[in-house]
Design an enzyme around this catalytic site. Structure first.
Site, mmCIF file in Angstrom:
data_model
loop_
_atom_site.group_PDB
_atom_site.id
_atom_site.type_symbol
_atom_site.label_atom_id
_atom_site.label_comp_id
_atom_site.label_asym_id
_atom_site.label_seq_id
_atom_site.Cartn_x
_atom_site.Cartn_y
_atom_site.Cartn_z
ATOM 1 N N VAL A 27 0.814 -1.076 -0.070
ATOM 2 C CA VAL A 27 0.081 0.027 -0.018
ATOM 3 C C VAL A 27 1.094 1.176 0.021
ATOM 4 O O VAL A 27 2.006 1.243 0.768
ATOM 5 C CB VAL A 27 -1.090 0.124 1.096
ATOM 6 C CG1 VAL A 27 -1.756 1.317 1.197
ATOM 7 C CG2 VAL A 27 -1.803 -1.095 1.335
ATOM 8 N N CYS A 28 0.487 2.146 -0.945
ATOM 9 C CA CYS A 28 1.240 3.457 -0.933
ATOM 10 C C CYS A 28 2.716 3.155 -1.027
ATOM 11 O O CYS A 28 3.105 2.468 -1.972
ATOM 12 C CB CYS A 28 0.703 4.178 0.475
ATOM 13 S SG CYS A 28 1.413 5.808 0.424
#
Length: 324
Positions: A109-110
């Site tokens: 994520v991210c």
């Protein structure tokens, strides 16, 4: 299989929301759907102790990364302001690499994509990350095909999600993949969120816009283009407005915006259309006219080129569903 063991990797200064979007979404899937193969979500971190997240809040780890063994259903590496230190930690990266080999799916994520990249897990793959860090990821890991536009990307069994709340889109995609679309819809409704934005939907331009160009002339023209997408924005007309030749205008835009004027105008018009599709009920022809496209078909072609999906599907994906 009695359960799906989903492990989220945290570390010092990880983003709490990256972690919570995943764990909360999975817990709701268990509670709402009572699936035959439920999720067991756990947070693993170096030493298995508490970690101070980027927000300053302390999160208790449930698993020691060093002692964790597979098989795992899914390994998900969170992002956060501490990602660079995490990616530079050879022990942490080594354990991520080890556990990835024992996982059915691997995800980030991210800025967690930086950790996966450091482990060599993104080599030769198309991947995304938070738009602000995409150039840095591409520069540091040239074997990764970085695409900063989509909300999330699946490349075989490896998934990468964009910034922060895209973790929720990724989690909903996992739920649909594992248990079908109806459970994903139920979870989305209870989370009071849109039902799964398509993974190839671009990170919204209203949030990802680059800083205004430093050149005064280009900055004025960019403001004019974004404020008046339905005007004559041909290169000749823009050059006349700026008092320069079309050739010089092209040189200025390429230097300060990274695109030729015509390409920038097409992108600005498409982004304006995306905002109208999300915020109004105008018919496609009306959206096209207001954004400077000659027809609904011209809008469709530009939209597919920019976002990967037709404008009708984009609007349908953003429309909240009526609870049953």
């Amino acid at each position: 299989m009695g359960e799906r063991f989903m492990v989220v990797v945290g570390y010092a200064s990880a983003e709490l929301l990256d972690i919570a979007c995943v764990t909360t979404g999975l817990a709701m899937a268990n509670g709402i759907g009572d699936p035959a193969v439920p999720y067991r979500a756990s947070v693993a971190c170096p030493g298995g102790g508490p970690i101070v997240c980027g927000s300053g809040l302390t999160l208790m780890g449930q698993q020691s990364l060093e002692r964790l063994v597979g098989p795992l259903d899914t390994l998900i590496v969170s992002g956060g302001v501490g990602f660079e230190q995490a990616a530079a930690d050879a022990r942490l990266v080594g354990h991520v690499r080890r556990l990835a080999a024992e996982s059915r799916r691997v995800a980030s994520v991210c800025t967690g994509a930086g950790v996966l990249a450091a482990a060599g897990l993104l080599d030769g793959r198309r991947a995304t990350t938070h738009w602000r860090f995409a150039d840095r990821l591409a520069a540091r890991h040239p074997r990764v095909r970085v695409d900063p536009a989509p909300i999330y990307i699946r490349d075989e069994h490896v998934y990468t999600a964009a910034g922060i709340t895209s973790a929720l889109d990724l989690t909903l995609a996992f739920i649909e993949e594992d248990h079908g679309p109806e459970l994903a819809r139920q979870v989305a409704r209870d989370l009071v969120t849109y039902l799964q934005r398509p993974g190839n939907q671009a990170q919204m331009s209203v949030f990802t816009a680059a800083p205004p160009p430093r050149d005064d002339l280009v900055r004025e023209l960019v403001a004019h283009i974004t404020a008046h997408p339905d005007h004559d924005l041909g290169t000749v007309a823009l050059a006349a407005r700026a008092g320069v030749t079309p050739r010089h205008l092209t040189r200025l835009f390429t230097e300060h915006v990274g695109l030729a004027p015509a390409r920038f105008v097409r992108r600005a018009r498409t982004e304006a259309a995306a905002q109208l599709l999300a915020s109004t009920t105008l018919p496609m022809a009306g959206v096209a006219a207001r954004c400077g496209f000659g027809s609904a078909e011209a809008l469709r072609q530009a939209f597919v080129g920019r976002y990967g999906i037709p404008p009708s599907r984009y609007r349908a994906a953003l429309r909240p569903r009526t609870p049953r």
